[in-house]
Design an enzyme around this catalytic site. Structure first.
Site, PDB file in Angstrom:
ATOM      1  N   LYS C  77       0.752  -1.298  -0.004  1.00 27.37           N
ATOM      2  CA  LYS C  77       0.075  -0.127  -0.071  1.00 27.37           C
ATOM      3  C   LYS C  77       0.801   1.168   0.185  1.00 27.37           C
ATOM      4  O   LYS C  77       2.085   1.413   0.618  1.00 27.37           O
ATOM      5  CB  LYS C  77      -0.908   0.041   1.295  1.00 27.37           C
ATOM      6  CG  LYS C  77      -2.122   1.012   1.310  1.00 27.37           C
ATOM      7  CD  LYS C  77      -2.875   0.921   2.511  1.00 27.37           C
ATOM      8  CE  LYS C  77      -3.865   1.870   2.659  1.00 27.37           C
ATOM      9  NZ  LYS C  77      -4.754   1.546   3.821  1.00 27.37           N
ATOM     10  N   SER C 152      -9.965   1.666   2.735  1.00 30.35           N
ATOM     11  CA  SER C 152      -9.060   2.438   1.666  1.00 30.35           C
ATOM     12  C   SER C 152      -7.956   1.790   1.050  1.00 30.35           C
ATOM     13  O   SER C 152      -7.356   1.948   0.119  1.00 30.35           O
ATOM     14  CB  SER C 152      -8.258   3.611   2.780  1.00 30.35           C
ATOM     15  OG  SER C 152      -7.365   2.742   3.493  1.00 30.35           O
ATOM     16  N   SER C 176     -10.276  -0.584   6.691  1.00 32.26           N
ATOM     17  CA  SER C 176      -9.574  -0.615   5.413  1.00 32.26           C
ATOM     18  C   SER C 176      -8.734  -1.588   4.859  1.00 32.26           C
ATOM     19  O   SER C 176      -8.455  -1.872   3.562  1.00 32.26           O
ATOM     20  CB  SER C 176      -8.646   0.661   5.614  1.00 32.26           C
ATOM     21  OG  SER C 176      -9.090   1.971   5.594  1.00 32.26           O
TER      22      SER C 176
END
Lengths: 113, 485, 487
Positions: C77, C152, C176
């Site tokens: 990420k 996210s 997330s």
């Protein structure tokens, strides 16, 4: 100073209607180093009003004597020893500077405002 | 109108640690900008703070030495504000759970004991440095440069109650605080270099009033002299305003040492909402009795205790013992010098006199006494010389420049240089007889009772002996030879 | 080959059926090819991936034994720092920022020689549930590219679901990891707070953020957790607990385990369609000897409100460092310092980030702190206590991971509160610091749905063991049609 809270009704639980004005958003913007257009001020005051009115449900909860949690897990007394470990990639920090002068971060003039 | 002055001090003491408060960078003074930095103290995204344990130990030490209560549950909070010298845009500090609470220090003001109450002591990180370019002051600058060497160096903030009643008291309290910080060896306490800083909250009120007047905060006090001077200026300014029927505005004022004046710093409207909240990246510090007792055992003997001991054990006058304990090394050097030679019949008072003379020499010549490794040895030797009347106390003053900062044994030095006093009665007698012969007029004056002239004759004797005549002995013999004793 | 799970791929490398370099190249090629459609990567880090793969091949050539997952590619990420590799949090304000250091987990992955093939797209500063707030545009759900992948950590979920990478790393502040895992039909784990070092994770809400893995199987996540977890002296909130093997309970029987279903999560916000689906699922699992009981966790009703006070408060402070002074974006349109900071932040942050900064500063303001922030922290204590009580009786707590399957971009952006409500199942877990997992359990409206299992603190092994058994029972199959369509 710019915040207004109006009590709409109260039974055994206090429910308030929170009003977030554009002035409130302007004040928060100064604290946050942000600037907004009129339209953004409108939108954000509306959004925050919705969110805080939703959050008013917390007033239903009796929290008398409850210790606040700042952390997810209980931990205490975490320390480092007083020892110098030089960092060897300072140039990689400086390389990120938007503007560098004399090995320092250069910033525009500071107005006494 | 009679005014009462109300002063509270916020002292910032930089701690003497190897590394910074939350990272492993050196806390030493860095000349070249941004050389003692790392991702943590420059607030790179993703970094986290880890607390330096020595800072907590130091805070407990100062708390105990200033009679504070040590809080068992401690927490760090974030003080949020934007400024380029604060890279996280928040300072990690303590808010509602400071480490030390409710202490005090005693100071002597005009021979009267005054107790200055301490509200709190808390731990926090220092900011970086801004260097303004293109002008000496911030308003004329074209741009500024951010140096983060000092950023996150550990500080203790010591907040006093508003109980200080004069600028002199403020200075004495500040000096006392520095003395303790230095005794504890937790900080340099050097105001000129910024390792000890202070802001003064000053207000005045009519004598007898209970309500406090509007206060101003005076900043940029970089020496003890400045503390006293700036506060007095501010008191005068406030009195002038009030006596002219004006009102005091709550504001921050900047002291300018060069012009000896203060100027207002207009504060921003939102400047005071710091939005403190507990720092979620740091965990609580729980200080138990065992920890406190461990630190208490490590505490050195503090100046007040040593003063009492010097008076009781050595019969020293209070003034001597206060001066001897002004710094820890001097007290130690004095005591060691005495102990090492007490078998040779030197007295504590003689030793104290020599020690103070020795220390004054360093002070008046701006020399660093802390680096004087042979002080105790030399003070002992010099005291022996005085005690045995080998040299006069004025001779000591004259040889100090040659021996301090060397490893000379003063006894050897005096022998080598032939500085021993003439105490040989035969030799001295013939010199004095010569002086009387050469100065018949003054001799007659003395004989007829004009005792002031003895000084002149002594001067002649000293000239002939190049200052080496034992003054007590010479004086006595002169009187004998003139038949007036 | 790209359909295989991490464990299968590792065995292929170990048995020399494929070289680490060939494998890495295959994933990079596929990633490049599919990224144009899926927008799952902010950056593909081909060079460092190949260097790492070469190290593994050299090791194989010299006959050294490989440790599990050496040579298996992984996607990261874009809020986790990799030294010298642009890391942006999908925000304009971090454009061009090259971290001068590695996150602790990057050091661990490098030590394990796992080729890092890219930085994945995400909601800006992890604030969002769809990747729609990314400065680099929304990612696409490979099951139906007209829907969002969740957020996210959307890009990381897409990468695993679409065969771009067999494993990926996300971060989970309020769901997330679990929510996008659910939307994309894969496994996602949020470990106990403090299990994995946060050092190098660009903070959103420090007391809630936790790094975790995505994978195709529960077993792969268990192995990856073995690599990621562990005490880190650089993170004061890191838990100094004994290392354990998270695969140890994978084959343990789940007959007779007690599973709690909290009413507060199971009734209120589910559509009839979704509710019926899970009712049927629970029935099926009951036949396997699992004991389900409905329970009450009264404070969970307040979790969302609590979260949307605490998380923005921490975020408003955490994001203050982005001021244009030392790194990232600096506005050119400024004549003074204050203007430079204000314009850099105003031009650099997107609206959702600004909204949360405003919320955070409001609840921390003097006069409002007690009514909002302190109150929320007190309710947080009650939430922790409710969970604690439940775990005295139950092995795990079960709920859907999300109230609905994947939605379409724009569907929830008009009303932020509606977007926030999508996290209602996942948020309470972060407030209590508990470990939780989302495993795919089936399809609703042709889109995958996840089952969220929450365990007691530090009981990841048990949680993973139960999840692994459920995975066998549920027999969920990844949809490879998208991948095949591209190939």
């Amino acid at each position: 100073m710019y915040f207004h809270i109006y009590a709409i009704h109260s039974s055994y639980v206090k429910i308030f209607f929170v009003m977030i004005t554009k002035e409130t958003i302007k004040h928060l913007a100064v604290l946050s180093r942000l600037e907004f257009t009129e339209k953004q001020l409108d939108n954000f005051s509306h959004d925050l009003e919705n969110i805080f009115n939703y959050a008013q449900m917390l007033n239903e909860v009796d929290t008398t004597g409850i210790i606040p949690s700042s952390h997810a897990m209980p931990l205490q007394n975490v320390f480092k020893e007083d020892r110098v470990i030089p960092y060897h990639n300072i140039e990689k920090i400086m390389a990120n500077a938007p503007l560098e002068e004399s090995h320092a971060f250069r910033v525009p003039k500071i107005l006494a405002d | 109108m009679s005014w009462e002055v109300v002063i509270g001090l916020e002292i910032h003491a930089q701690l003497k640690t190897n590394s910074k408060l939350f990272c492993h960078c050196s806390a030493a003074f860095g000349d070249t900008p941004n050389t003692n930095i790392c991702p943590v103290c420059t607030a790179m995204p993703g970094v986290l703070p880890v607390l330096n344990k020595k800072v907590v130990d130091s805070a407990i030490k100062l708390g105990l030495a200033t009679n504070c209560k040590i809080n068992s549950i401690n927490e760090f909070s974030r003080k949020n504000y934007f400024y380029p010298d604060s890279p996280k845009a928040y300072q990690i500090s303590q808010f509602d759970k400071p480490i030390c609470l409710a202490g005090y220090l005693n100071i002597m003001v005009n021979n009267e004991l005054r107790r200055i109450d301490i509200t709190r002591i808390h731990m926090e990180e220092d900011a970086g440095k801004l260097v303004h370019q293109g002008s000496d002051n911030i308003s004329g600058a074209t741009h500024s440069l951010v140096d983060l060497n000092r950023c996150s160096v550990p500080l203790l903030e010591i907040v006093s109650e508003p109980v200080i009643r004069s600028a002199t008291e403020a200075r004495l309290y500040m000096e006392k605080m520095r003395q303790i910080i230095r005794y504890l060896d937790i900080g340099d306490g050097n105001m000129e270099e910024g390792s000890l800083r202070c802001d003064a909250n000053v207000s005045i009120r009519k004598r007898g009033d209970i309500k406090l007047g509007t206060k101003t905060e005076v900043k940029n006090l970089n020496s003890f002299k400045s503390v006293e001077k700036a506060i007095n200026l501010e008191i005068d300014r406030q009195i002038d305003i009030l006596e002219d029927g004006g009102t005091i505005i709550q504001e921050t004022r900047h002291y300018n040492e060069a012009t000896a004046s203060t100027t207002s710093l207009r504060s921003k409207e939102e400047a005071h909402d710091y939005r403190y909240f507990p720092d979620p990246d740091l965990v609580p510090i729980v200080i138990d009795e065992l920890w406190i007792e461990t630190i208490r055992k490590e505490l050195p003997e503090l100046p007040e205790a040593i003063q009492k001991r010097f008076v009781n054990d050595y019969n020293l006058p209070t003034d001597h013992s206060v001066r001897l304990t002004s710094i820890k090394k001097l007290a130690e050097d004095f005591e060691n010098a005495y102990k090492n030679r007490k078998n040779e019949n030197i007295t504590p008072l003689e030793t104290a006199n020599v020690a103070l003379k020795y220390y004054d020499y360093f002070l008046s010549n701006n020399l660093d006494f802390s680096k004087s490794n042979h002080a105790s040895f030399q003070i002992g030797g010099l005291t022996f010389l005085v005690n045995t009347s080998t040299v006069s106390s004025s001779t000591i003053t004259s040889i100090l420049p040659d021996i301090v900062n060397t490893n000379y044994d003063p006894i050897e030095y005096v022998k080598e240089k032939g500085l021993a006093q003439v105490s040989d009665t035969g030799e001295l007698k013939s010199i004095i007889q010569d002086v009387i012969k050469e100065n018949p007029g003054p001799a007659e004056e003395i004989k007829s009772g004009k005792m002031q002239t003895i000084g002149f004759m002594m001067g002649q004797i000293m000239q002939k002996t190049k200052g080496k005549a034992n003054p007590g002995l010479a004086n006595k013999m002169l009187k004998e030879l003139l038949g007036i004793s | 080959m790209i359909h295989l799970n991490a464990h299968e791929l590792f065995n292929k490398i170990k048995n020399k059926e494929v070289s680490a370099l060939e494998l890495t190249n295959a994933f990079i090629t596929h990633s490049k090819k599919t990224n144009a459609v899926l927008n799952s990567y902010n950056l593909i880090t081909e060079e460092i991936a190949i260097n790492t793969a070469n190290r593994v091949d050299k090791k194989i050539a010299t006959g050294e034994k490989l440790e599990i997952f050496e040579g298996v590619p992984i996607a990261i990420k874009d809020n986790i720092c990799i030294e010298d590799i642009e890391t942006t949090c999908s925000s304009k304000i971090l454009e061009g920022f090259k971290p001068p250091y590695n996150a602790t987990i990057i050091e661990k992955l490098n030590a394990m020689n796992m080729p890092i093939i890219g930085k994945t797209n995400m909601d800006e500063f992890a604030m969002g549930s769809s990747t729609e707030t990314s400065f680099y545009g929304v990612s696409k759900n490979p099951w139906d590219i007209s829907t969002v992948p969740g957020g996210s950590s959307g890009g990381s979920a897409v990468a695993v679901a679409s065969g771009q990478a067999p494993l990926s790393i996300g971060s989970d502040t309020g769901g997330s990891i679990r929510q996008p895992a659910s939307f994309c039909g894969i496994v996602g784990v949020k470990p106990t707070y403090g299990r994995i070092s946060r050092y190098g994770l660009m903070a959103f809400a420090s007391s809630l953020d936790q790094i975790g893995p995505f994978s195709k199987t529960v077993e792969d996540s268990a192995h990856l957790l073995n690599i990621l977890c562990g005490y880190d002296f650089r993170d004061s909130t890191s838990q100094n607990v004994k290392a354990e093997d998270f695969t140890r309970d994978l084959n343990r029987s789940i007959k007779g385990i007690k599973v709690a279903i909290p009413k507060e999560l199971y009734n209120s916000s589910l559509s009839k369609e979704v509710k019926d689906y899970y009712d049927q699922l629970i029935n099926k699992l009951s036949n396997e000897g699992i004991i389900f009981e409905e329970i009450e966790l009264p404070s969970l009703k307040y979790a969302l409100s609590t979260y949307y006070i605490i998380a923005p408060a921490e975020a408003s402070s955490n994001l203050s460092r982005y001021d244009g002074v030392r790194y990232g974006y600096r506005s050119e349109n400024a004549n003074s310092l204050i203007e430079m900071m204000t314009k850099s932040r105003s031009e650099g942050f997107g609206d959702e980030v600004k909204r949360r900064i405003l919320i955070g500063n409001y609840v921390l303001s003097s006069g409002y702190y007690d009514a909002y922030y302190k109150k929320a922290q007190q309710v947080r204590t009650l939430i922790k206590e409710d969970y604690k009580k439940a775990f005295e009786t139950y092995d795990v707590i079960l709920s859907p991971t999300t109230p609905t399957p994947a939605f379409k971009p724009g569907e929830k952006t008009a009303n932020p509160l509606e977007m926030y409500l999508n996290d209602i199942m996942t948020i309470p877990v972060n407030l209590a610091g508990l470990p939780a997992i989302s495993i795919p359990c089936g399809m609703v409206n042709n889109l995958p749905m996840g089952l969220q299992l929450t365990g007691n603190v530090f009981e990841e092994s048990k949680l993973l063991g139960i999840s692994n058994q459920l995975e066998k029972i549920l027999c969920f199959k990844l949809n490879n049609s998208f991948i095949e369509g591209v190939l």
